[in-house]
Design an enzyme around this catalytic site. Sequence first.
Site, PDB file in Angstrom:
ATOM      1  N   CYS A   1       1.898  -4.926  15.963  1.00  0.00           N
ATOM      2  CA  CYS A   1       1.238  -4.175  17.006  1.00  0.00           C
ATOM      3  C   CYS A   1      -0.587  -4.413  17.113  1.00  0.00           C
ATOM      4  CB  CYS A   1       1.317  -2.736  16.547  1.00  0.00           C
ATOM      5  SG  CYS A   1       2.768  -2.098  16.777  1.00  0.00           S
TER       6      CYS A   1
ATOM      7  N   GLU B   1       8.094  -1.823   9.456  1.00  0.00           N
ATOM      8  CA  GLU B   1       8.938  -1.097  10.310  1.00  0.00           C
ATOM      9  C   GLU B   1      10.242  -0.522   9.702  1.00  0.00           C
ATOM     10  OE1 GLU B   1      11.036   0.720  12.728  1.00  0.00           O
ATOM     11  OE2 GLU B   1       9.337   0.183  13.657  1.00  0.00           O
TER      12      GLU B   1
ATOM     13  N   CYS C   1       4.518  -6.666   8.371  1.00  0.00           N
ATOM     14  CA  CYS C   1       5.131  -5.884   9.276  1.00  0.00           C
ATOM     15  C   CYS C   1       5.325  -6.891  10.376  1.00  0.00           C
ATOM     16  CB  CYS C   1       4.325  -4.633   9.781  1.00  0.00           C
ATOM     17  SG  CYS C   1       5.343  -3.945  10.998  1.00  0.00           S
TER      18      CYS C   1
ATOM     19  N   SER D   1       6.760   5.950  17.693  1.00  0.00           N
ATOM     20  CA  SER D   1       5.355   5.496  18.113  1.00  0.00           C
ATOM     21  C   SER D   1       5.488   4.884  19.453  1.00  0.00           C
ATOM     22  CB  SER D   1       4.705   4.414  17.048  1.00  0.00           C
ATOM     23  OG  SER D   1       4.711   4.662  15.689  1.00  0.00           O
TER      24      SER D   1
ATOM     25  N   HIS E   1       2.370   5.558  21.837  1.00  0.00           N
ATOM     26  CA  HIS E   1       1.094   5.147  21.949  1.00  0.00           C
ATOM     27  C   HIS E   1       0.798   4.645  23.503  1.00  0.00           C
ATOM     28  CE1 HIS E   1       1.301   5.262  17.717  1.00  0.00           C
ATOM     29  NE2 HIS E   1       1.983   4.179  17.626  1.00  0.00           N
TER      30      HIS E   1
ATOM     31  N   CYS F   1       2.110   8.553   2.064  1.00  0.00           N
ATOM     32  CA  CYS F   1       2.559   7.725   2.955  1.00  0.00           C
ATOM     33  C   CYS F   1       3.362   6.696   2.218  1.00  0.00           C
ATOM     34  CB  CYS F   1       1.269   7.472   3.685  1.00  0.00           C
ATOM     35  SG  CYS F   1       1.548   6.388   5.218  1.00  0.00           S
TER      36      CYS F   1
ATOM     37  N   GLU G   1       0.719  -1.191   0.038  1.00  0.00           N
ATOM     38  CA  GLU G   1       0.177   0.077   0.078  1.00  0.00           C
ATOM     39  C   GLU G   1       0.961   1.234  -0.159  1.00  0.00           C
ATOM     40  OE1 GLU G   1      -2.995   0.687   2.965  1.00  0.00           O
ATOM     41  OE2 GLU G   1      -3.731  -1.317   2.731  1.00  0.00           O
TER      42      GLU G   1
ATOM     43  N   CYS H   1      -3.849   1.883   7.790  1.00  0.00           N
ATOM     44  CA  CYS H   1      -2.759   1.244   6.813  1.00  0.00           C
ATOM     45  C   CYS H   1      -2.860  -0.187   7.043  1.00  0.00           C
ATOM     46  CB  CYS H   1      -1.573   1.603   7.423  1.00  0.00           C
ATOM     47  SG  CYS H   1      -0.023   1.059   6.254  1.00  0.00           S
TER      48      CYS H   1
ATOM     49  N   CYS I   1      -2.893  -2.547  14.808  1.00  0.00           N
ATOM     50  CA  CYS I   1      -2.640  -2.223  13.459  1.00  0.00           C
ATOM     51  C   CYS I   1      -3.189  -3.392  12.421  1.00  0.00           C
ATOM     52  CB  CYS I   1      -1.228  -2.217  13.407  1.00  0.00           C
ATOM     53  SG  CYS I   1      -0.546  -1.947  11.702  1.00  0.00           S
TER      54      CYS I   1
END
Length: 351
Positions: free
Chosen positions: A124, A168, A120, A220, A222, A113, A100, A339, A127
Amino acid sequence: MTPLTHSQQITQNPLLGKSEVELTEWVQQQGQPAYRGKQLHEWIYQKGARSLSEISVFPKQWRAELEAVEIGRSTLHYRSPAADGTVKFLLRQTDGNIIETVGIPTEKRLTVCVSSQVGCPMACDFCATGKGGFTRNLATHEIVDQVLTVQEDFGQRVSNIVFMGMGEPLLNTDNVIKAVRCINQDIGIGQRLITLSTVGIPGYIRRLAEHHLQATLAVSLHASNQELREQLIPSAKHYPLTALLDECREYVQTTGRRVTFEYILLAGLNDRPEHAIELAKHLRGFQSHVNLIPYNPINEVDYQRPGPHRIQAFVEALKNFHIAVSVRRSRGLEADAACGQLRASQKKADG
C-alpha cells in the site's frame, strides 16, 4: 537427508500456542503425569515462563532433560515509549527477523496492535510496512507472544486485540485463526474484543466467514471509488470495489456480525465531502461502521494529515446519510507512529 534428533524436533515445535489439552498430551508423551499439563499451561499463559527451567513445580531432573525445548518467546530488541503511554516494541524472532507490536493503554483498556507477518506483500502506497517488502508469515506462537509481551511489560491484563500491525492477516489465515483461538481460550480475551483487519483479497473474507469467529472484521477501504483505491492499494486492481463490498455483505449474512470499514484520511486526496458522499452511497443499507483514521505521515511519501475542520466535515457528510462513523484518535505520534516506521528507522540505525 539427515533426520532431525528428538531435541531438534521439539525445538522446532514451540509450546506456546498449544491448548491445555495439547500440552497435557505433550507432557504425557514425555512420560509425565497428566496434571503437569495444567501446570505447564498456567506457567506459560499466566506466569509468563520463557523457559522450562523457570517452572519450579517441575522435577529438576526433568527440567534438565528438556533444556532444548523452546516455549517460543521472542527477545525484546527495542522499546519505544510515547508521552501518552503508548509503547512500541521491536521483537526479535529466533531466525533473527524483527517485528513490531504496540501496547495502547487508556483509562479502562489495554489494547495490543498485533503483527501477522514479517513485512507485508500488499505494498500500500501510504504504508511504511508495505515500503519495506515481505519476508514471511508469522507462526501462531509468534503472534501470541506479542500479546504476552505487552501484558508483561505493562503489568496488567490485555483487554483488546487488533490485528492492524505489520502484514495482511488473511494471507496468514490458518495461523491467525489458531492465534485468535489461543488468545481467546488460553489467555482469556473475548473474541468480540478482537479485530481482524484486511485490505481485501478475493475469496478470503468468505473463507474467514466459514470459521464463524465472533471477532470483528475491519476492511481497509481508504477510498470511495475504484480508481482512487487502485492508486493507494496496488492489489485493488485484482479486486473491484463492488466485488469486495459484495463479499462483505455475504460475510454479514453468514456471521450476523457487522463489518467495520477503515478509511485513512489523506489531505487533499480522499478527504473531500464528495468522497464522503460517494462512500456513503456504497454503504447504504449495509450493517457496517466507518472508522476514519487521520493519516500518520511517514518519510517515504508526501501524503499529509488533514486538519480537524476537514475531518469533521467528512464525518458530518457521512452522518447526513445515516452512516455510523467514528474517528480513531491517534496515539504515539512522536514515536514513529505509523506501523512499520519504528522497524524501518531501527534498521537504518543498526545498519
